[in-house]
Design an enzyme around this catalytic site. Sequence first.
Site: not given
Length: 352
Positions: A106, A157, A218
């Site tokens: 992607d 994250k 993306d």
Amino acid sequence: MKAVILAGGEGTRLRPLTLGVPKPVVPVVDRPFLAHQLDLLATVGVKEIVFSVAYQPERVEAVFGDGGLFGCRIRYAVEETPLGTGGAVKNAERHLDDVTIVFNGDVLTDVDLTGVVRSHRQSGARATLVLTPVPNPAAYGLVETDASGRVRSFIEKPTDPSQITTDTINAGIYILDTATLALMPPGENHSIERAFFPGLLRRGDLVRAWVHRGYWIDIGTPEKYLQVHRDILGGRFPVRLEGAPREGGWVHGEAVVEAGAELAGPFYIGPGCRVSAGARVGPDAVLTSAVSLAARSSVRDSVIWAGSEIGESAAVEGALLGAQVRVGSWARVGPGAVLGDRTLVSDHSRTS
């Protein structure tokens, strides 16, 4: 050296466009998306590529076939059950050579792939990751490197601002010594980001990073998918388009633009399209193929897929329309609208 393209995702973020069309073959201006990755792989002489597929694999193969039309040889490694990013590469292992290039399916980028491969070979690394800067790295997992470019750690994250030590994230492009795939369990769901790369570090293998500060995106959301087309039309991501330049845009030789139509660049009008007198196209409009615009209709800042029809005095702006959509006369399709294949917008309706 061969390549694996991870093309097994269902493209859920792009629904309803991807309900009937898998993300690897969604059109990006004038060609299926993964054709752009094949073009990039060709710059380093890669002629054999494995598509790792799971969602509607027959539709992907129907478009790309054995790769002959794209100047390469394509094999298909089909996942019967989801195997994750690492498991998908492992599933393709039997087709690979000593060095493997891996692409997430992607990503659109102009990374200097020749430079990345050269650096990988010269450094003696077992794996090289391409990193790219983002405005908000806190939304991603981070990759920490030292001054020499050696990868030191991977951070999920971050929840604390003090953990943000870099603005670069994993760009989804890897160069691997294929022998390292021995770390991956066969036939199991395995993450290349969360399990394989940390495993290499624990083993003491050299893992290096290449920071790409050029174009990278993306395409997996409607907003990003629309942005890709703006970027291509605006020359921020250079692509050779089929057709001839005209009034600041591109018109395919098999398109019909009637006298009296208004064109405002940049735009792309693909094969089989018909733009009636009095209709307006652009700026930032893409008519992929066989799209028809009736008199006094207008399309701007939008992407419209094959076979769709825009009725008399209808307007489409800031929207994504799938294949064979019908927008009735005097209807308005506004910013943010995403219409799946064969949607019917009746006369005088409004949607956004």
